[in-house]
Structure formats: structure tokens, C-alpha cells
Motif scaffolding. Structure first.
Motif, PDB file in Angstrom:
ATOM      1  N   THR B   4     -48.964 128.093 -31.755  1.00 15.56           N
ATOM      2  CA  THR B   4     -49.199 128.877 -30.471  1.00 15.56           C
ATOM      3  C   THR B   4     -48.790 128.021 -29.432  1.00 15.56           C
ATOM      4  OG1 THR B   4     -51.219 129.830 -31.700  1.00 15.56           O
ATOM      5  CG2 THR B   4     -50.747 130.846 -29.414  1.00 15.56           C
ATOM      6  N   ILE B   5     -47.812 128.450 -28.640  1.00 23.01           N
ATOM      7  CA  ILE B   5     -47.537 127.719 -27.242  1.00 23.01           C
ATOM      8  C   ILE B   5     -48.343 128.348 -26.093  1.00 23.01           C
ATOM      9  CG2 ILE B   5     -45.661 127.211 -25.761  1.00 23.01           C
ATOM     10  CD1 ILE B   5     -43.828 127.528 -28.035  1.00 23.01           C
ATOM     11  N   LEU B   6     -48.892 127.366 -25.468  1.00 28.09           N
ATOM     12  CA  LEU B   6     -50.009 127.688 -24.404  1.00 28.09           C
ATOM     13  C   LEU B   6     -49.128 127.677 -23.303  1.00 28.09           C
ATOM     14  CD1 LEU B   6     -53.048 125.804 -25.465  1.00 28.09           C
ATOM     15  CD2 LEU B   6     -52.693 128.242 -25.863  1.00 28.09           C
ATOM     16  N   GLU B   7     -48.417 126.822 -22.945  1.00 28.92           N
ATOM     17  CA  GLU B   7     -47.704 126.300 -21.713  1.00 28.92           C
ATOM     18  C   GLU B   7     -46.531 125.504 -21.977  1.00 28.92           C
ATOM     19  OE1 GLU B   7     -50.796 124.473 -19.031  1.00 28.92           O
ATOM     20  OE2 GLU B   7     -49.283 123.528 -18.288  1.00 28.92           O
ATOM     21  N   LYS B   8     -45.362 125.861 -21.176  1.00 30.28           N
ATOM     22  CA  LYS B   8     -44.275 125.279 -21.439  1.00 30.28           C
ATOM     23  C   LYS B   8     -43.572 124.989 -19.738  1.00 30.28           C
ATOM     24  CE  LYS B   8     -40.323 126.682 -23.117  1.00 30.28           C
ATOM     25  NZ  LYS B   8     -39.632 127.561 -24.265  1.00 30.28           N
ATOM     26  N   THR B   9     -43.338 123.821 -19.599  1.00 28.70           N
ATOM     27  CA  THR B   9     -42.692 123.609 -18.388  1.00 28.70           C
ATOM     28  C   THR B   9     -41.458 123.066 -18.620  1.00 28.70           C
ATOM     29  OG1 THR B   9     -43.686 121.697 -17.772  1.00 28.70           O
ATOM     30  CG2 THR B   9     -44.639 123.757 -16.769  1.00 28.70           C
ATOM     31  N   GLU B  10     -40.596 122.310 -17.856  1.00 27.12           N
ATOM     32  CA  GLU B  10     -39.444 121.669 -17.862  1.00 27.12           C
ATOM     33  C   GLU B  10     -39.520 120.455 -18.704  1.00 27.12           C
ATOM     34  OE1 GLU B  10     -37.257 120.442 -14.403  1.00 27.12           O
ATOM     35  OE2 GLU B  10     -35.527 119.850 -15.711  1.00 27.12           O
ATOM     36  N   HIS B  11     -40.829 119.648 -18.504  1.00 27.75           N
ATOM     37  CA  HIS B  11     -41.054 118.432 -19.328  1.00 27.75           C
ATOM     38  C   HIS B  11     -42.024 118.387 -19.981  1.00 27.75           C
ATOM     39  CE1 HIS B  11     -37.605 116.435 -17.203  1.00 27.75           C
ATOM     40  NE2 HIS B  11     -38.156 116.329 -16.077  1.00 27.75           N
ATOM     41  N   GLN B 155     -38.186 105.718 -26.318  1.00 25.56           N
ATOM     42  CA  GLN B 155     -39.083 106.935 -26.646  1.00 25.56           C
ATOM     43  C   GLN B 155     -38.503 108.189 -25.856  1.00 25.56           C
ATOM     44  OE1 GLN B 155     -42.979 104.506 -27.157  1.00 25.56           O
ATOM     45  NE2 GLN B 155     -43.019 106.088 -25.631  1.00 25.56           N
ATOM     46  N   PRO B 156     -38.478 109.183 -26.330  1.00 21.76           N
ATOM     47  CA  PRO B 156     -38.055 110.390 -25.626  1.00 21.76           C
ATOM     48  C   PRO B 156     -39.286 111.118 -24.682  1.00 21.76           C
ATOM     49  CG  PRO B 156     -38.162 111.023 -28.004  1.00 21.76           C
ATOM     50  CD  PRO B 156     -38.456 109.626 -27.954  1.00 21.76           C
ATOM     51  N   VAL B 157     -40.547 110.699 -25.147  1.00 20.90           N
ATOM     52  CA  VAL B 157     -41.919 111.378 -24.832  1.00 20.90           C
ATOM     53  C   VAL B 157     -42.443 110.144 -23.991  1.00 20.90           C
ATOM     54  CG1 VAL B 157     -42.194 113.180 -26.259  1.00 20.90           C
ATOM     55  CG2 VAL B 157     -42.830 110.630 -27.008  1.00 20.90           C
ATOM     56  N   ALA B 158     -43.227 110.477 -22.881  1.00 15.43           N
ATOM     57  CA  ALA B 158     -43.970 109.714 -22.089  1.00 15.43           C
ATOM     58  C   ALA B 158     -45.308 109.732 -22.901  1.00 15.43           C
ATOM     59  CB  ALA B 158     -44.173 109.980 -20.764  1.00 15.43           C
ATOM     60  N   LEU B 230     -54.879 120.451 -30.621  1.00 19.64           N
ATOM     61  CA  LEU B 230     -54.394 121.023 -29.099  1.00 19.64           C
ATOM     62  C   LEU B 230     -53.346 119.955 -28.927  1.00 19.64           C
ATOM     63  CD1 LEU B 230     -54.705 123.086 -27.139  1.00 19.64           C
ATOM     64  CD2 LEU B 230     -56.390 121.791 -25.832  1.00 19.64           C
ATOM     65  N   PHE B 231     -52.331 120.026 -28.860  1.00 23.69           N
ATOM     66  CA  PHE B 231     -51.233 118.977 -28.599  1.00 23.69           C
ATOM     67  C   PHE B 231     -50.592 119.298 -27.230  1.00 23.69           C
ATOM     68  CE2 PHE B 231     -49.175 116.558 -32.061  1.00 23.69           C
ATOM     69  CZ  PHE B 231     -49.882 117.110 -33.103  1.00 23.69           C
ATOM     70  N   LYS B 232     -50.272 117.980 -26.622  1.00 21.03           N
ATOM     71  CA  LYS B 232     -49.780 117.977 -25.309  1.00 21.03           C
ATOM     72  C   LYS B 232     -48.537 116.948 -25.362  1.00 21.03           C
ATOM     73  CE  LYS B 232     -52.095 116.403 -21.670  1.00 21.03           C
ATOM     74  NZ  LYS B 232     -53.210 116.396 -20.773  1.00 21.03           N
ATOM     75  N   VAL B 233     -47.464 117.554 -25.344  1.00 19.03           N
ATOM     76  CA  VAL B 233     -46.233 116.653 -25.222  1.00 19.03           C
ATOM     77  C   VAL B 233     -45.700 116.617 -23.847  1.00 19.03           C
ATOM     78  CG1 VAL B 233     -44.164 116.166 -26.205  1.00 19.03           C
ATOM     79  CG2 VAL B 233     -45.888 117.351 -27.766  1.00 19.03           C
ATOM     80  N   GLU B 234     -45.278 115.401 -23.615  1.00 21.42           N
ATOM     81  CA  GLU B 234     -44.692 115.094 -22.080  1.00 21.42           C
ATOM     82  C   GLU B 234     -43.220 114.432 -22.367  1.00 21.42           C
ATOM     83  OE1 GLU B 234     -47.586 114.260 -19.097  1.00 21.42           O
ATOM     84  OE2 GLU B 234     -45.975 112.700 -18.718  1.00 21.42           O
ATOM     85  N   SER B 235     -42.474 114.969 -22.071  1.00 20.75           N
ATOM     86  CA  SER B 235     -40.947 114.384 -22.124  1.00 20.75           C
ATOM     87  C   SER B 235     -40.682 113.712 -20.957  1.00 20.75           C
ATOM     88  CB  SER B 235     -39.905 115.521 -22.208  1.00 20.75           C
ATOM     89  OG  SER B 235     -38.726 115.066 -22.131  1.00 20.75           O
ATOM     90  N   THR B 236     -39.797 112.522 -21.124  1.00 15.78           N
ATOM     91  CA  THR B 236     -39.330 111.707 -20.077  1.00 15.78           C
ATOM     92  C   THR B 236     -38.053 112.371 -19.486  1.00 15.78           C
ATOM     93  OG1 THR B 236     -37.953 110.505 -21.499  1.00 15.78           O
ATOM     94  CG2 THR B 236     -40.022 109.539 -21.158  1.00 15.78           C
ATOM     95  N   GLY B 237     -37.490 113.392 -20.021  1.00 19.69           N
ATOM     96  CA  GLY B 237     -36.507 114.334 -19.527  1.00 19.69           C
ATOM     97  C   GLY B 237     -35.123 113.858 -20.386  1.00 19.69           C
ATOM     98  N   ILE B 244     -38.029 118.171 -29.052  1.00 18.68           N
ATOM     99  CA  ILE B 244     -38.606 116.896 -29.135  1.00 18.68           C
ATOM    100  C   ILE B 244     -39.557 117.234 -30.627  1.00 18.68           C
ATOM    101  CG2 ILE B 244     -40.591 115.246 -28.867  1.00 18.68           C
ATOM    102  CD1 ILE B 244     -39.222 114.999 -26.124  1.00 18.68           C
ATOM    103  N   VAL B 245     -40.323 118.425 -30.579  1.00 16.90           N
ATOM    104  CA  VAL B 245     -41.329 118.905 -31.571  1.00 16.90           C
ATOM    105  C   VAL B 245     -40.535 119.376 -32.762  1.00 16.90           C
ATOM    106  CG1 VAL B 245     -43.069 120.522 -32.004  1.00 16.90           C
ATOM    107  CG2 VAL B 245     -43.036 119.560 -29.702  1.00 16.90           C
TER     108      VAL B 245
END
Lengths: 71, 266
Positions: B4-11, B155-158, B230-237, B244-245
Motif C-alpha cells: 500500500t503506497i502511502l506517500e510518493k514524491t519525486e525522490h 547506491q541509488p538510495v540515500a 512500513l518502508f521509507k525509500v529515499e532516492s538520490t535522484g 528502485i523498489v
């Protein structure tokens, strides 16, 4: 020397927002509020911007540009 | 498995993963962190550098600049036909030429001109070096795909983090409405609403159990939902977070298959 490209701990890119951070803090905004606005929520990234001292300008005072042209 | 996606922004992306155990959640996290390839500058040819910064330091800064990646367009050097020597299928050249006039200038990552328009710095505002009057840098940089295991710059993620999904329950028969728990909660989960103790934004709960300790009546219980994360993924861009997921899940599946095939061949 110059603002590190990424946060040492988590690897988030921080360098691209440093100028904005510096400008807004100089205008009198609270650093904590500015950091929140820029999206730096973790304390690892926050300390990168908060505690940075730019010293590249001090180095540049000793730049040897004339010598290069003569060589 | 349910997402279930809760929140999605650019990064960033935040989602709940249900019906999986810790082992899978952690495997997914580690795949995102260390196995998913991304582009980064790996070799730098310094043709001229009269700036105050050492070549090594400049090369290091260039390496850390995240580059936008199209995974299908490039091969990993060890899987490329050129056997890792570097060809147009596994390498991308970026050049940087800048000279200061009579005034000092800042060299930004946007000044890097790439051979491939799809592989460009994810952010153009990263300052690389400051040039004093008449200083000059001419640089050729080679970007390639790499994995996080090799170097963190690939790494593609921070950050990728997961936590248990919190369940905050209030036993109304025991609650004395003293309000102590409202004060003590660092995430402001609890709220006195008239003559009931209500909960809000329970997903923010850090499971610290300060409220449980504070509550003398023992009305509050903090629990976690089994097999939910509850996953939180933060991309570097370099890659969009949802990609990524998805790509990491595919990679993990492939790797598990390799392990299974090996086990079956014994």
C-alpha cells in the motif's frame, strides 16, 4: 574546504541546497525552520549544513594564477 | 504480499508491505542498498587543474554526484562484451571545461556536459569547486554502472529503512484521562478529545513506549502488526523511487532463484 557533496552518514545529497540554506539563514530565518523546509529531517544531514565552515575562499587568497600563464 | 503506497514524491516513497516476514523485508532493503546498479563517475582524467583543490579531491567530489540512470541502456562492466575494458555499452564520458575570467566563479555539476543526454547529474546545483580569477579546469570523466557493495557512490538510495507498523490501543475502561501520556509522547500520537483519549497519525509512532511507562492505570498498549512493515525509500535522484523498489524485487527474485538452483544441483 567546500561543502561536501553528500551527507557523511546517510548519503543524501546536501551540497545543492547549501547556498540556499546560507542565504536564508543570513536573512535571519531560524536554521531549524530552514532545514525542515529544505527537507533535511535527519540529524546527520542537518549537522552537515549547520556545522560547515567554508574555507575555500581562504585558500583562494593564495592562488597562483599568474605563474600558470607564464609557464 | 501486499503493498500500500502511502506517500510518493519525486525522490521519496513510503509504503506498507504486508504478509512478509522480517527476513524478506531486510533482504529487500539490502538489495536496494547494495545490489541495484546505478551510474556514477568512476574514472577521472584531469587534463588541467589550476584550482586550489587537489585533483584527488575533485575526482572524489565528481564521483559522488548522482547521475540519472536508465538501467536498460548500459551493461555492468563485468557483464559487458568488452570484459570491463570500457566501451560505449558500459561507459559514458562527461567533460568539464571551465575558466574563470577576471572574477571568481563557482563550477557546478550542471557544467558537466555528457556524451549521453540521458546520463546527466540528477541535480545541477551541486558546487564542485570554486575558481579564482584566471584559474582553469579541464576534465574528462568516465561514468559507469556499479553496485553499492563496491562503493557507496553507486547506491541509488540515500536511506532505505523499515519499521514495524505500530498498533496503539487505549483501554477506555482503565483510562483516567490524566493526560500524562499526551505530554510525554514525542510524536504527538495521543490527544485528549473531550472525555476520550484519541489517537492520531499512529503510523508516526516510534514504538518508544514512553506512554506505557507513564500510564499508571495501564490503559495503553503499544503493539506491532505482525508481518507488516512500513518502508521509507529515499532516492538520490539517479532512479525514481518506485523503480528502485520494483527493480530490487526482481533482482532479489533472480538471486533467490540462483541460490535455489545451486541447492538443487547438490
Amino acid at each position: 574546504m567546500i561543502i561536501p557533496v553528500r551527507c557523511f552518514t546517510c548519503g543524501k545529497v546536501i551540497a545543492d541546497k547549501y547556498e540556499q540554506f546560507k542565504r536564508e539563514v543570513r536573512q535571519g530565518d531560524d536554521p531549524a525552520v530552514v532545514l525542515d523546509r529544505l527537507g533535511y529531517n535527519r540529524y546527520c544531514c542537518r549537522r552537515m549544513l549547520l556545522s560547515h565552515i567554508d574555507i575555500i575562499d581562504n585558500f583562494m587568497a593564495f592562488a597562483t594564477t599568474e605563474g600558470v600563464e607564464q609557464r | 504480499m501486499e503493498i500500500t503506497i502511502l506517500e510518493k514524491t519525486e525522490h521519496n516513497i513510503k509504503f506498507i508491505l504486508e504478509g512478509m516476514d522480517v527476513a524478506f523485508a531486510n533482504a529487500l532493503r539490502r538489495t536496494m542498498l547494495t545490489r541495484l546498479p546505478a551510474m556514477a563517475i568512476d574514472e577521472v582524467l584531469v587534463i588541467e587543474n589550476t584550482s586550489v583543490m587537489y585533483d584527488e579531491m575533485l575526482a572524489h567530489r565528481l564521483g559522488l554526484v548522482p547521475l540519472t540512470t536508465i538501467l536498460e541502456d548500459y551493461n555492468l562492466p563485468d557483464k559487458c562484451d568488452c570484459e570491463g575494458k570500457g566501451c560505449s555499452l558500459c561507459q559514458c564520458t562527461l567533460t568539464l571545461e571551465k575558466e574563470a575570467g577576471d572574477e571568481e566563479i563557482m563550477v557546478f555539476s550542471r557544467d558537466l556536459s555528457s556524451q549521453d543526454p540521458k546520463v546527466v547529474p540528477a541535480s545541477g546545483d551541486i558546487p564542485l569547486v570554486k575558481l579564482a580569477p584566471h584559474q582553469r579546469i579541464i576534465i574528462e570523466a568516465y561514468a559507469r554502472l556499479g553496485r553499492g557493495v563496491e562503493n557507496a557512490k553507486f547506491q541509488p538510495v540515500a536511506t532505505v529503512a523499515y519499521k514495524y507498523v505500530p498498533l496503539v490501543t487505549v483501554d477506555k475502561s482503565k483510562c483516567t484521562l490524566c493526560g500524562d501520556c499526551v505530554e510525554v509522547c514525542p510524536k504527538k500520537i495521543l490527544r485528549l478529545n473531550g472525555n476520550t483519549l484519541a489517537t492520531q497519525n499512529t503510523l508516526d509512532c516510534s514504538l518508544c513506549e514512553a506512554c506505557v511507562e507513564e500510564c499508571e492505570a495501564g490503559a495503553i498498549t503499544i503493539d506491532s502488526k505482525p508481518d507488516s512493515f512500513l518502508f521509507k525509500v529515499e532516492s538520490t535522484g539517479s532512479l525514481p523511487p518506485e523503480e528502485i523498489v520494483v527493480k530490487s524485487a526482481e533482482l532479489l527474485k533472480e538471486r533467490v532463484q540462483v541460490a535455489l538452483d545451486f541447492a538443487n544441483s547438490l
